[in-house]
Every structure is written in C-alpha cells, then in structure tokens.
Design a protein around this motif. Structure first.
Motif, PDB file in Angstrom:
ATOM      1  N   VAL A 158      11.117 -11.120  -1.353  1.00 29.49           N
ATOM      2  CA  VAL A 158      12.153 -10.125  -1.613  1.00 29.49           C
ATOM      3  C   VAL A 158      11.487  -8.827  -2.060  1.00 29.49           C
ATOM      4  O   VAL A 158      10.632  -8.820  -2.940  1.00 29.49           O
ATOM      5  CB  VAL A 158      13.132 -10.612  -2.702  1.00 29.49           C
ATOM      6  N   PHE A 159      11.911  -7.720  -1.424  1.00 24.20           N
ATOM      7  CA  PHE A 159      11.448  -6.400  -1.847  1.00 24.20           C
ATOM      8  C   PHE A 159      12.646  -5.506  -2.069  1.00 24.20           C
ATOM      9  O   PHE A 159      13.776  -5.848  -1.733  1.00 24.20           O
ATOM     10  CB  PHE A 159      10.459  -5.797  -0.845  1.00 24.20           C
ATOM     11  N   ARG A 160      12.398  -4.349  -2.636  1.00 21.52           N
ATOM     12  CA  ARG A 160      13.458  -3.382  -2.914  1.00 21.52           C
ATOM     13  C   ARG A 160      13.203  -2.095  -2.158  1.00 21.52           C
ATOM     14  O   ARG A 160      12.066  -1.645  -2.042  1.00 21.52           O
ATOM     15  CB  ARG A 160      13.537  -3.089  -4.397  1.00 21.52           C
ATOM     16  N   ASP A 161      14.285  -1.504  -1.686  1.00 19.95           N
ATOM     17  CA  ASP A 161      14.137  -0.190  -1.061  1.00 19.95           C
ATOM     18  C   ASP A 161      14.003   0.864  -2.159  1.00 19.95           C
ATOM     19  O   ASP A 161      13.963   0.538  -3.352  1.00 19.95           O
ATOM     20  CB  ASP A 161      15.272   0.095  -0.057  1.00 19.95           C
ATOM     21  N   LEU A 162      13.938   2.117  -1.784  1.00 18.28           N
ATOM     22  CA  LEU A 162      13.686   3.157  -2.777  1.00 18.28           C
ATOM     23  C   LEU A 162      14.792   3.286  -3.802  1.00 18.28           C
ATOM     24  O   LEU A 162      14.582   3.860  -4.878  1.00 18.28           O
ATOM     25  CB  LEU A 162      13.430   4.509  -2.105  1.00 18.28           C
TER      26      LEU A 162
ATOM     27  N   ALA B 241       0.827  -1.212   0.000  1.00 13.39           N
ATOM     28  CA  ALA B 241       0.000   0.000   0.000  1.00 13.39           C
ATOM     29  C   ALA B 241       0.862   1.262   0.000  1.00 13.39           C
ATOM     30  O   ALA B 241       0.443   2.295  -0.521  1.00 13.39           O
ATOM     31  CB  ALA B 241      -0.941   0.000   1.204  1.00 13.39           C
ATOM     32  N   ALA B 242       2.068   1.169   0.559  1.00 14.13           N
ATOM     33  CA  ALA B 242       2.985   2.309   0.607  1.00 14.13           C
ATOM     34  C   ALA B 242       3.840   2.407  -0.657  1.00 14.13           C
ATOM     35  O   ALA B 242       4.705   3.282  -0.755  1.00 14.13           O
ATOM     36  CB  ALA B 242       3.883   2.213   1.837  1.00 14.13           C
ATOM     37  N   GLY B 243       3.617   1.504  -1.619  1.00 12.15           N
ATOM     38  CA  GLY B 243       4.344   1.560  -2.883  1.00 12.15           C
ATOM     39  C   GLY B 243       5.660   0.803  -2.911  1.00 12.15           C
ATOM     40  O   GLY B 243       6.432   0.941  -3.862  1.00 12.15           O
ATOM     41  N   VAL B 244       5.917  -0.007  -1.901  1.00 10.62           N
ATOM     42  CA  VAL B 244       7.139  -0.808  -1.884  1.00 10.62           C
ATOM     43  C   VAL B 244       7.035  -1.884  -2.967  1.00 10.62           C
ATOM     44  O   VAL B 244       6.012  -2.549  -3.093  1.00 10.62           O
ATOM     45  CB  VAL B 244       7.370  -1.445  -0.495  1.00 10.62           C
ATOM     46  N   ARG B 245       8.097  -2.035  -3.739  1.00  9.07           N
ATOM     47  CA  ARG B 245       8.106  -2.979  -4.860  1.00  9.07           C
ATOM     48  C   ARG B 245       8.657  -4.332  -4.411  1.00  9.07           C
ATOM     49  O   ARG B 245       9.775  -4.420  -3.901  1.00  9.07           O
ATOM     50  CB  ARG B 245       8.961  -2.429  -6.001  1.00  9.07           C
ATOM     51  N   PHE B 246       7.865  -5.372  -4.629  1.00  8.32           N
ATOM     52  CA  PHE B 246       8.289  -6.743  -4.344  1.00  8.32           C
ATOM     53  C   PHE B 246       8.719  -7.403  -5.642  1.00  8.32           C
ATOM     54  O   PHE B 246       8.102  -7.219  -6.689  1.00  8.32           O
ATOM     55  CB  PHE B 246       7.155  -7.539  -3.690  1.00  8.32           C
TER      56      PHE B 246
END
Length: 127
Positions: free
Chosen positions: A109-113, A90-95
């Motif tokens: 696994v996700f990515r930071d900004l 919901a906060a736009g974090v990309r998985f």
C-alpha cells in the motif's frame, strides 16, 4: 469500457507532476475550460485513466486525500514489482508497509501526494 475515474486534487499542476513524474503516468489531455481544466492521466501500460478534478467547493476540499474513507481505493498493476517499488521510493512516494506476498500477488500500500491509499500489485502469474 470504463474510461475514466475522477480523483479530487488540490492543484492541477502538482497532481500532474506527481502522477506523471513519480508514478509514470502519461498526460493524455490538459484542456482549459471556463474556470477549470480537463486533465486526464493514463497509467503505465494502459487501463482506466484518471480525471484530475480540482476541488471547487468546501465539501470537495474536505475530501482531498480521503476519498475512500481510509480504504485502498485504487489498484496499480505492474509487471515488475521490484522495479516500480524502487522507482516510486526514489521519487519520494510513501509506502505504508513493506511489500508482502499474497496468493494473488506481490503488493504494498502506498499513498498519493494527498494521502489517498493505493495498492501497487504484481499479480501472481496464472502460468
């Protein structure tokens, strides 16, 4: 005790916004120093903090987003994977992948900004 790990960032304020507002970290310290700031954020639930270190040289700028050569370099543990996965999305974090169940826990696994790879993981209970 390992207190801090540095992560190279492009801009202090955008990094603070991401780690605090998207990932739920707490801003521990933001102290001006000559030509830089000492910025530390702590993960939810405690643990080793991140020193947000603004890149100051061309070599450092080249490493933003690829500090571990494409490998997962940070591991964020949660006690409620579904809650935090949904909140991050919901906060736009990309998985990079859907959640998966491994013998050691539920993970994705996700990515930071900047593109650094992280694991969001809820460890399997030892009962």
């Amino acid at each position: 005790m390992l207190d801090l790990v540095a992560i190279i960032v492009r801009d202090y304020d955008e990094a603070i916004d991401f780690y605090v507002n998207a990932l739920g970290f707490t801003l521990r310290e933001d102290t001006p120093q000559p030509g830089k700031r000492w910025v530390v954020v702590d993960p939810p639930g405690g643990g080793t903090g991140l020193l947000l270190a603004r890149a100051a040289t061309p070599e450092q700028r080249d490493r933003i987003g690829d500090q571990t050569a494409g490998r997962v370099g940070w591991f964020l543990t949660t006690d409620d994977f579904a809650r935090d996965h949904a909140r991050f999305q919901a906060a736009g974090v990309r998985f990079d992948e859907p959640p998966r169940h491994e013998p050691y826990g539920t993970v994705a696994v996700f990515r930071d900004l900047y593109g650094n790879r992280w694991d969001l993981i809820q460890p399997t209970s030892n009962g």
